[in-house]
Design an enzyme around this catalytic site. Structure first.
Site, PDB file in Angstrom:
ATOM      1  N   GLY A 141     -10.704  10.014  -4.499  1.00 19.74           N
ATOM      2  CA  GLY A 141      -9.322   9.590  -4.281  1.00 19.74           C
ATOM      3  C   GLY A 141      -8.418  10.797  -4.474  1.00 19.74           C
ATOM      4  O   GLY A 141      -8.737  11.694  -5.248  1.00 19.74           O
ATOM      5  N   GLY A 160     -17.567  10.852  -9.035  1.00 18.08           N
ATOM      6  CA  GLY A 160     -18.340  10.648  -7.803  1.00 18.08           C
ATOM      7  C   GLY A 160     -18.542  11.962  -7.063  1.00 18.08           C
ATOM      8  O   GLY A 160     -19.665  12.353  -6.715  1.00 18.08           O
ATOM      9  N   ARG A 197       5.788 -12.264 -14.944  1.00 15.23           N
ATOM     10  CA  ARG A 197       5.698 -11.703 -13.594  1.00 15.23           C
ATOM     11  C   ARG A 197       4.963 -10.368 -13.621  1.00 15.23           C
ATOM     12  O   ARG A 197       5.154  -9.568 -14.529  1.00 15.23           O
ATOM     13  CB  ARG A 197       7.103 -11.499 -13.019  1.00 15.23           C
ATOM     14  CG  ARG A 197       7.915 -12.790 -12.959  1.00 15.23           C
ATOM     15  CD  ARG A 197       7.376 -13.740 -11.915  1.00 15.23           C
ATOM     16  NE  ARG A 197       7.693 -13.262 -10.594  1.00 15.23           N
ATOM     17  CZ  ARG A 197       8.848 -13.513  -9.978  1.00 15.23           C
ATOM     18  NH1 ARG A 197       9.771 -14.272 -10.552  1.00 15.23           N
ATOM     19  NH2 ARG A 197       9.077 -13.035  -8.784  1.00 15.23           N
ATOM     20  N   ASP A 203      -7.435   8.911 -13.498  1.00 10.29           N
ATOM     21  CA  ASP A 203      -8.015   7.986 -14.486  1.00 10.29           C
ATOM     22  C   ASP A 203      -8.333   8.665 -15.826  1.00 10.29           C
ATOM     23  O   ASP A 203      -8.540   7.973 -16.828  1.00 10.29           O
ATOM     24  CB  ASP A 203      -9.321   7.377 -13.941  1.00 10.29           C
ATOM     25  CG  ASP A 203      -9.123   6.659 -12.624  1.00 10.29           C
ATOM     26  OD1 ASP A 203      -7.971   6.324 -12.297  1.00 10.29           O
ATOM     27  OD2 ASP A 203     -10.118   6.431 -11.907  1.00 10.29           O
ATOM     28  N   ASP A 215     -17.890   9.664   1.247  1.00 10.38           N
ATOM     29  CA  ASP A 215     -18.823  10.489   2.006  1.00 10.38           C
ATOM     30  C   ASP A 215     -19.841  11.159   1.104  1.00 10.38           C
ATOM     31  O   ASP A 215     -19.863  12.375   0.960  1.00 10.38           O
ATOM     32  CB  ASP A 215     -18.052  11.531   2.834  1.00 10.38           C
ATOM     33  CG  ASP A 215     -17.328  10.859   3.989  1.00 10.38           C
ATOM     34  OD1 ASP A 215     -17.993  10.131   4.740  1.00 10.38           O
ATOM     35  OD2 ASP A 215     -16.106  11.033   4.112  1.00 10.38           O
ATOM     36  N   GLN A 237       1.233   5.487  -8.241  1.00  7.27           N
ATOM     37  CA  GLN A 237       0.752   6.312  -9.364  1.00  7.27           C
ATOM     38  C   GLN A 237       0.075   7.586  -8.910  1.00  7.27           C
ATOM     39  O   GLN A 237      -0.026   8.547  -9.648  1.00  7.27           O
ATOM     40  CB  GLN A 237      -0.317   5.541 -10.165  1.00  7.27           C
ATOM     41  CG  GLN A 237       0.208   4.427 -10.996  1.00  7.27           C
ATOM     42  CD  GLN A 237      -0.879   3.393 -11.269  1.00  7.27           C
ATOM     43  OE1 GLN A 237      -1.531   3.440 -12.275  1.00  7.27           O
ATOM     44  NE2 GLN A 237      -1.049   2.433 -10.363  1.00  7.27           N
ATOM     45  N   ARG A 238      -0.469   7.549  -7.708  1.00 12.33           N
ATOM     46  CA  ARG A 238      -1.321   8.637  -7.266  1.00 12.33           C
ATOM     47  C   ARG A 238      -0.619   9.606  -6.320  1.00 12.33           C
ATOM     48  O   ARG A 238      -1.044  10.737  -6.148  1.00 12.33           O
ATOM     49  CB  ARG A 238      -2.537   8.035  -6.555  1.00 12.33           C
ATOM     50  CG  ARG A 238      -3.839   8.500  -7.085  1.00 12.33           C
ATOM     51  CD  ARG A 238      -4.968   7.675  -6.570  1.00 12.33           C
ATOM     52  NE  ARG A 238      -5.162   7.774  -5.149  1.00 12.33           N
ATOM     53  CZ  ARG A 238      -6.108   7.117  -4.483  1.00 12.33           C
ATOM     54  NH1 ARG A 238      -6.927   6.323  -5.140  1.00 12.33           N
ATOM     55  NH2 ARG A 238      -6.240   7.239  -3.197  1.00 12.33           N
TER      56      ARG A 238
END
Ligand code: F6P
Length: 398
Positions: free
Chosen positions: A16, A131, A308, A154, A82, A316-317
């Site tokens: 990501g 990953g 809510r 993260d 990938d 965030q990214r």
């Protein structure tokens, strides 16, 4: 790939995306060119680019990366599906499945190694999380000199105090809560913010402490929804008449079980979804089902409870990295090239440990082949947890 003099390096980003990727790319390219006179190329689209070869290669000189330290995303693009060591086979209907309904995989890694040899790329700087660095470790096992740079919002990579991107993600969450608080306070609501982090609660924990949350729910601690509701009720009954709950996306549902969607589009086959909403709904139901003799859930000004949820998602990214992350990225990028060129590291990751830049073996960062066990969870007995509890924050512990 045999051990030889390094003249040309390739840099790539995988997994990501993450704020600060461009800042690392810039530091790698500038250090390599100006300090060592190397040729530097960028490999676009992560491991997919490594497989496709020449057409995915861009030359990176100091001018190319001159002004990208503050830019979000990555000039090299990212892909988080990938894995060339386990690549789903495709036909015109998409991913081909076997009789068991699971994708059929091929190992395409040798194509990538052959491409590197042909293109004269002597070493790789791989910017990625667990990953991406699993493949990095595996390419190093095949003889490719590799230096990893720890990336992920993260903050869950082994053997580094912090990954880059985490500070930006937390800052963004804290910023969002400022807005959530004003509207939540105006309506005496319980506001829930669901944040990313997969199976680790670092973003939720840090955001929650920095925002004086009433409750923080993280995957590392099993919670009792009745306790969460009790804390929310106390918050609504307090002078502030408002409650804030920060939920990590990877927590279980109040009724148990993980929440999300199975998908072939994710390397581990699962995307988290729905935890925050489920917590908000459950808290609201519990409090509205326990009214006083007047029919009030809380008081004469809060007759019914409304809880809510906001899911911050990719906000965030994306976007520009914080100053802290820009500096960290620049340090990581420079150190990565120095580790290759001065220290002869060829199967390592740069890391921050006790405030110092070091290198650690990729084999230790990624000790297992089980992708679910190579991450660093929150230390539930650690200092931050103790701080949060001392500050009166509940984790809804069962
Ligand atoms: O690992 C980074 C991360 O942002 C996680 O926090 C989140 O669960 C995941 O990536 C989302 O990935 P995608 O954009 O592929 O849905």
């Amino acid at each position: 790939m045999n051990k030889k003099e390094i003249k040309k390096i390739g840099v790539m980003t995988g997994g990501g995306d993450c704020p600060g990727l461009n800042a690392v790319i810039a530091a790698v390219a500038k250090t390599a060119v100006t300090k060592y006179g190397l040729e530097v190329v960028g490999i676009k689209n992560g491991y997919r680019g490594l497989y496709l070869g020449e057409k995915q290669i861009v030359r990176l000189d100091a001018a190319e990366v001159g002004n990208i330290i503050a830019r979000g995303g990555t000039i090299l693009y990212n892909s988080n599906k990938d894995n060339l060591f386990k690549y789903p086979r495709r036909d015109k209907n998409g991913i081909i499945k076997g009789a068991d309904g699971k994708p059929i995989y091929d190992n395409l890694s040798q194509v990538a190694v052959d491409n590197l040899n042909r293109m004269g790329i002597d070493a790789l700087v791989i910017i990625g999380g667990d990953g991406t660095l699993t493949s990095g470790r595996d390419f190093a096992r095949m003889g490719v000199p590799v230096i990893g740079v720890p990336k992920t919002i993260d903050n869950d990579l082994n053997l580094t105090d912090t990954t880059f991107g985490f500070d930006t993600a937390v800052s963004r969450c804290v910023e969002a809560i400022k807005c959530i608080n004003t509207t939540g306070l105006a309506h005496h609501r319980i506001m829930v913010l669901e944040v990313m982090g997969r199976e680790a609660g670092h973003i939720a924990l840090t955001t929650g402490i920095a925002s004086a949350a009433d409750v923080i729910l993280i995957p590392e601690i099993a919670y009792d929804i009745e306790k969460v509701a009790a804390k929310a009720k106390a918050a609504l009954k307090s002078e502030r008449q408002y409650g804030l709950i920060v939920v990590a996306e990877g927590v279980s549902l109040p009724t148990g079980g993980k929440t999300g969607v199975e998908t072939d589009l994710s390397p581990d086959g699962f995307k988290f979804k729905g935890a925050g909403d489920a917590v908000a709904e459950a808290v609201q139901d519990i409090l509205n089902n326990n009214r006083d003799e007047n029919g009030y859930a809380i008081s004469d000004t809060i007759m019914d409870v409304e809880a809510r949820c906001t899911v911050l998602g990719h906000v965030q990214r994306g976007g520009t990295p914080t100053a802290y992350d820009r500096i960290l990225c620049a340090r990581y990028g420079k150190k990565a090239v120095e580790a290759l060129m001065d220290d002869g590291k060829v199967s390592d990751m740069v890391a921050l440990r006790g405030g110092k830049l070091v290198t650690v073996p990729l084999e230790d960062v990624i000790p297992s082949n089980d992708m679910h066990s190579n991450f660093r969870p929150v230390d539930v007995n650690g200092e931050l947890m103790e701080l949060a509890r001392t500050l009166g924050i509940s984790f809804g512990d069962r």
